[in-house]
Design an enzyme around this catalytic site. Sequence first.
Site, short mmCIF file in Angstrom:
data_model
loop_
_atom_site.label_atom_id
_atom_site.label_comp_id
_atom_site.label_asym_id
_atom_site.label_seq_id
_atom_site.Cartn_x
_atom_site.Cartn_y
_atom_site.Cartn_z
CG HIS A 190 -2.12 -1.04 0.66
ND1 HIS A 190 -3.05 -0.70 -0.30
CD2 HIS A 190 -2.27 -2.34 0.90
CE1 HIS A 190 -3.77 -1.77 -0.57
NE2 HIS A 190 -3.33 -2.79 0.15
NE ARG A 292 -6.62 -0.38 -3.76
CZ ARG A 292 -5.85 -0.12 -4.81
NH1 ARG A 292 -5.68 1.12 -5.24
NH2 ARG A 292 -5.22 -1.11 -5.43
NE ARG A 328 -11.61 -2.87 -2.98
CZ ARG A 328 -10.29 -2.95 -3.02
NH1 ARG A 328 -9.70 -3.70 -3.93
NH2 ARG A 328 -9.54 -2.28 -2.16
CD GLU A 417 -9.51 -8.67 -5.41
OE1 GLU A 417 -8.49 -7.99 -5.47
OE2 GLU A 417 -10.49 -8.36 -4.71
CG ASN A 440 -2.37 -4.92 -7.00
OD1 ASN A 440 -1.74 -4.82 -8.04
ND2 ASN A 440 -2.97 -3.88 -6.44
NE ARG A 451 -1.58 -6.55 -2.09
CZ ARG A 451 -2.68 -5.95 -2.51
NH1 ARG A 451 -3.78 -6.65 -2.75
NH2 ARG A 451 -2.72 -4.66 -2.71
CB CYS A 488 -8.84 -1.75 -10.97
SG CYS A 488 -9.41 -3.11 -9.94
C1 PEP Z 1 -5.88 -5.82 -6.54
O1 PEP Z 1 -5.84 -6.74 -5.73
O2 PEP Z 1 -5.30 -5.82 -7.63
C2 PEP Z 1 -6.66 -4.61 -6.25
C3 PEP Z 1 -6.84 -3.69 -7.16
O3 PEP Z 1 -7.13 -4.44 -4.99
P1 PEP Z 1 -6.20 -4.07 -3.73
O4 PEP Z 1 -4.84 -3.72 -4.23
O5 PEP Z 1 -6.88 -2.94 -3.04
O6 PEP Z 1 -6.24 -5.34 -2.95
MG MG Z 2 -7.23 -6.83 -4.10
#
Ligand code: PEP
Ligand code: MG
Length: 563
Positions: A190, A292, A328, A417, A440, A451, A488
């Site tokens: 983040h 988000r 979302r 995802e 992601n 991640r 996204c």
């Molecule tokens: C993702 O997982 O690619 C996404 C866009 O959501 P976040 O990064 O907020 O988990």
């Molecule tokens: Mg995500």
Amino acid sequence: MTGDALHTTFHGIGVSAGTAVGPLVIVTPAPKAPDDEAPTTDAAAASGVVRGVLEDVAAGLEARAAKASEHARPILEAGAMMARDPGLAVGIDTQLQSGKGITTAVTVAVEEYCAMFESLGGYMAERVTDLRDVRDRAVARLLGKPEPGVPALTEPSILAAHDLAPAETATLTTETCLGIITEIGGPTSHTAILASQLGIPAVVQAVGIMAIPFGTLVAIDGGVGEITVNPTAEETGLLAERKRRRAAALAGGTGNGATKDGYPVALLANIGTADDARKAAKQPVEGVGLFRTEFLFLDRETMPTVEEQTATYTEVFEAFGDRRIVVRTLDAGADKPLKFADLGPEDNPALGRRGIRLGMIRTEVLDAQLEALAAAYKATGADVRVMAPMIATQAEATWFAARVRALGLPKVGVMIEVPAAAIRSRGILFHVDFASLGTNDLQQYTMAADRMQGELADLLNPWEPALLDVVALACEGGQAMGKPVGVCGEAAGDPGLALVLAGLGVSSLSMAPGKVPAVRTALGLHTMTQCQQMAAAARAGTNAAEAKSAVMKMADPVLADLF
Ligand code: PEP
Ligand code: MG
């Protein structure tokens, strides 16, 4: 790290493009009250010292609040108020009178105050975070150390930290923060997401950067992930030349996203707050591809009311007029813990009750949010599209779609995802109007690589052909169902990968607004057939590096200037 002590180069992972040169400011960790502290013998004198320090803390926070963004200002002002709270000073006096050492007295009194606030619940319970921040600042001052966290930046600087909490990153502005360097964190952490949202060049995984002295001149290249300590005039010149070439490649072009031969690929913004929305709305973007919503509530101890949420969503929708806004619903859990939606500790939070799974348990949290979104939609008539995070099955998709439609919200979608949803996107898309690929998480689950774990960054390179194969499967389902599939995740903002994604059939790309110009330029330089050929070449690679180099060889040479 290479080079001598004076002139050193660090290589990390570039996560937010752009270059900058400036003095290094280190984000200091919070000091603890020392175990061997001398007891207080003169309580009255110690009380005077503590009160003076608390006033300094308050004044410092107030000064920062005056310059902070609308999002960060209330947090800082609340901190200043806490530091001046007479009740806190009296509590500290009691501890000093009992003979406790000065920093121990502050620590104990603050914890007692926190316990009392927590027992009151609601607004008061939320102030606990501010109180502990005041404690850390006061203890640091009493120990003669710099205040912890992001220091007040008095001149444009480059910030270095072991890691940055989302709330800390959110307090930064482009006027004073020229760049961000962290020792840990991955490309989809983040810190990376927020840095690119703010348009600040950033490099993560720069191991050892914290050892560089405060104030040292550093140059950062967030595109290639390089940091030069005490750069030579020649190096600064090369960086300036790179900046110039990038600016030239980006110049002009504010229209809708399209390939050279006119295939549209909508260019959308990722946002997290109302402040982001206002800023992004001023950019030439076609709307929001990912709002988000959990970022509105990261520092909250209790659930925001429907009225409060309605007001925020209305503000965001109004900012975009008739441009689309893909919202979302709360994606709480794992890397985005929300205190008011916590189901307790789990061994594997990323594989646990998070995203829609949490929404299906804490239905009152999801329903309150949908109610607020429906009210804001009715008030504005905006082009609102609501999607759920972490959908894995058709059952989840139908459950969510029914709830959204029952409230009169016009369009419902899902995030893809989880590999299961990508593999079976056709069945999932049968129940909803659109899908957006969260690359992601899709990559984290495809590669079984956390991640958040910077050491696994190699497995998290979004050029990974396995990820591209999973994306291709999801797109095939979209084409079969005649429904749009966008992206996204962070991959959407990589100008080279954007070409590959367009070639795979993705119809929209949503990213930090600062990344849109590079992606727009990249698309405009290539035809759809070229994009399809690049997608095939990337998927034929045996690893991420091969995939990227195959695409770079086929691309217009200007593409290299866009990173
Ligand atoms: C993702 O997982 O690619 C996404 C866009 O959501 P976040 O990064 O907020 O988990
Ligand atoms: Mg995500």
